[in-house]
Scaffold this active site. Structure first.
Site, PDB file in Angstrom:
ATOM      1  N   LEU A  82       0.847  -1.195   0.000  1.00 23.25           N
ATOM      2  CA  LEU A  82       0.000   0.000   0.000  1.00 23.25           C
ATOM      3  C   LEU A  82       0.883   1.246   0.000  1.00 23.25           C
ATOM      4  CD1 LEU A  82      -2.672  -1.188   2.567  1.00 23.25           C
ATOM      5  CD2 LEU A  82      -3.060  -0.734   0.136  1.00 23.25           C
ATOM      6  N   ASN A  96      -2.156  -5.993   9.415  1.00 25.49           N
ATOM      7  CA  ASN A  96      -1.930  -7.105   8.493  1.00 25.49           C
ATOM      8  C   ASN A  96      -1.659  -8.373   9.289  1.00 25.49           C
ATOM      9  OD1 ASN A  96      -1.286  -8.449   5.993  1.00 25.49           O
ATOM     10  ND2 ASN A  96       0.886  -8.181   6.432  1.00 25.49           N
ATOM     11  N   HIS A  98       0.425 -12.072   8.924  1.00 23.45           N
ATOM     12  CA  HIS A  98       1.520 -12.610   8.108  1.00 23.45           C
ATOM     13  C   HIS A  98       1.990 -13.953   8.683  1.00 23.45           C
ATOM     14  CE1 HIS A  98       4.923 -12.463   5.368  1.00 23.45           C
ATOM     15  NE2 HIS A  98       5.666 -12.893   6.375  1.00 23.45           N
ATOM     16  N   ASP A 134       5.819  -5.897   5.104  1.00 23.04           N
ATOM     17  CA  ASP A 134       5.559  -6.576   6.382  1.00 23.04           C
ATOM     18  C   ASP A 134       6.471  -6.036   7.494  1.00 23.04           C
ATOM     19  OD1 ASP A 134       3.642  -8.323   5.154  1.00 23.04           O
ATOM     20  OD2 ASP A 134       5.303  -9.471   4.332  1.00 23.04           O
TER      21      ASP A 134
END
Ligand code: GAR
Length: 177
Positions: A82, A96, A98, A134
């Site tokens: 993003l 997020n 992960h 990440d």
């Protein structure tokens, strides 16, 4: 009010829905993402090829989510980075999930890379999203064993079963703030 971004199967989206969390909008970078069929709320796809560049796509996606009343954005298997055009619209409100013990093994092939590296332990991480891959602040993390004979599929399933509990827990806490 939660907006969820998806690219694939959507089992983490399903976990959020099953937890009764207030998901009001689901968006994808792929029209064909199976995850889009899981939600009964508003859904939309924002394919890169329909926009002049990534920032324009991200701005349009942020506009749409805002129109649905979204205040917290959850990336549940969303596989595009993003840009600030999106992140600046939801400051400190994009998370997020992960499939590794971040900061170890960021990126789109974390499970395969962990097996190739021969790690004895993997995990699931929920973290705040920034512009990096990440790389935002970790909110919650849980370890998952790697077993002899694991394939990418068996290890990923074991990690996902933890993700499906951890992600709704963290999102529920963030909603309560
Ligand atoms: C999940 O394991 C999630 O952690 C991972 O994609 C999978 C999506 O599964 N995300 C990443 O690798 C992000 N870098 P799902 O579509 O069934 O929820």
């Amino acid at each position: 009010m939660i907006g969820v971004l998806v690219s694939g199967e959507g089992t983490n989206l399903q976990a959020l829905l099953d937890a009764g969390l207030p998901v009001v909008a689901v968006a994808s970078n792929r029209f064909a993402a199976p995850a889009l069929t899981r939600a009964s709320c508003a859904t939309a796809a924002f394919e890169l090829t329909d926009f002049p560049d990534r920032a324009a796509r991200d701005a349009a996606m942020a506009d749409w989510l805002e129109q649905q009343g979204v205040r917290l954005v959850v990336l549940a298997g969303y596989m595009h980075l993003l840009t600030p055009a999106f992140l600046d619209r939801f400051p400190d409100a994009v998370v997020n999930v992960h499939p590794s013990l971040l900061p170890e093994f960021p990126g789109a092939h974390a499970v395969e890379e962990q097996l190739a590296a021969g790690v004895g332990e993997s995990g699931a991480t929920v973290h705040l999203v920034d512009e990096g891959v990440d790389s935002g602040a970790v909110l919650a993390q849980e370890r998952v064993p790697v077993l002899a004979g694991d394939t990418a599929e068996t290890l990923h399933e074991r990690i996902k079963s933890v993700e499906h509990r951890l992600l709704p827990e963290v999102v529920r806490e963030l909603c309560a703030r």
